[in-house]
Design an enzyme around this catalytic site. Structure first.
Site, PDB file in Angstrom:
ATOM      1  N   ASP A  22       0.856  -1.179   0.000  1.00  0.00           N
ATOM      2  CA  ASP A  22       0.000   0.000   0.000  1.00  0.00           C
ATOM      3  C   ASP A  22       0.896   1.235   0.000  1.00  0.00           C
ATOM      4  OD1 ASP A  22      -2.365   1.661   0.544  1.00  0.00           O
ATOM      5  OD2 ASP A  22      -1.535   1.809   2.568  1.00  0.00           O
ATOM      6  N   PHE A  23       0.342   2.377  -0.412  1.00  0.00           N
ATOM      7  CA  PHE A  23       1.152   3.602  -0.505  1.00  0.00           C
ATOM      8  C   PHE A  23       0.903   4.546   0.667  1.00  0.00           C
ATOM      9  CE2 PHE A  23       2.449   7.756  -1.976  1.00  0.00           C
ATOM     10  CZ  PHE A  23       3.643   7.489  -2.635  1.00  0.00           C
ATOM     11  N   ASP A 206      -1.821  -0.125   6.002  1.00  0.00           N
ATOM     12  CA  ASP A 206      -2.081   0.538   7.282  1.00  0.00           C
ATOM     13  C   ASP A 206      -3.560   0.734   7.577  1.00  0.00           C
ATOM     14  OD1 ASP A 206      -2.408   2.597   5.227  1.00  0.00           O
ATOM     15  OD2 ASP A 206      -2.549   3.980   6.923  1.00  0.00           O
TER      16      ASP A 206
END
Length: 260
Positions: A22-23, A206
């Site tokens: 994920d970014f 996250d």
């Protein structure tokens, strides 16, 4: 030996490794202006080090539209890093370039109409912003007062449930997303695993939308949740982005060592 050392060691020995990340909130701090997000330098260095290793693929897996993901990741056509945008509905690879599904024009027209209605319904609420997405839109409330955020989410929920009850609704950090496609990050990880023929996967995220991918991982894979205090299906939890960047750097170093 700690759990993260065991996990890193196991991944370092994998024959073919996919590192899917994920970014926002995982490699880049969350920003009030989403398009201002950029990878922390240590995270970028570690991701690029992994992508340069033999039989190792790095991928960014994001809810962002593919075009926005390429902008915030500062990603160009020379990059070896694979991309999955819109929760796995859009892809970019060095060989194929951009791959997007062909959508029904009626879905696109409904997307545009509902996004316009959402913008009008929330336009007077300070701090609320409607983000255009390829297959829908998102309602950002990061800088809104709690009462205004609640008003915005209630108003848009009513708009979408009345006209498009079949759309997928996702919640994240101060955002609610609506989409006429149903792909999730588990879809993206499965596709990238098949594409790379990886026999082990590291996935990290996250937020709530990352849990689909974390739950989909197999016995030989490793899931990482970045940030403490949340309920998660991940096998490892790290405190923050710098700690996760350090884990990625350690993985790159241990994976590089046997080849030297």
């Amino acid at each position: 030996m700690t759990a993260d050392n065991v996990a890193v060691g196991r991944l370092a020995r994998a024959e073919r490794l996919l590192v899917a990340l994920d970014f926002d909130g995982t490699l880049s701090p969350l920003e009030d202006d989403p398009m201002a997000a950029r990878m922390l330098p240590a995270a970028r260095t570690a991701v690029e080090a992994l992508a340069a290793l033999p039989h190792t693929w790095a991928a960014l897996v994001s809810g962002r539209s593919l075009s926005d993901l390429r902008t915030i990741a500062e990603h160009d056509d020379d990059s070896p890093i694979l991309l999955a945008g819109s929760h796995g509905a859009e892809y970019w690879t060095p060989d194929a370039g951009t791959v997007e599904p062909a959508d029904d024009p009626a879905d696109v027209a409904l997307r545009d109409r509902l996004r316009g209605e959402a913008e009008r319904a929330t336009g007077t609420l300070p701090g609320v912003w409607i983000e255009p997405k390829t297959f829908g839109f998102g309602v950002h409330t990061r800088t809104a007062a709690p009462a205004d955020a609640a008003k915005a989410n209630t108003a848009v929920d009513e708009i979408v449930s009345a006209a498009a009850p079949h759309w997928r609704r996702r919640t994240g950090h101060n955002i609610v997303e609506y989409a006429f496609r149903d792909e999730g990050k588990d879809t993206a990880v499965a596709h990238l695993r098949e594409l790379t023929r990886a026999d082990a996967v590291l996935f990290a995220g996250d937020d709530v939308t990352d849990e689909d991918a974390l739950r989909s991982l197999g016995e030989g894979d490793v899931g990482v949740h970045v940030g403490e205090g949340a309920s998660t299906a991940a096998t490892l939890v790290v405190a923050d982005i710098p700690a996760f960047a350090a884990l990625l750097a350690r993985l790159a170093e241990e994976r590089r060592s046997p080849a030297e």
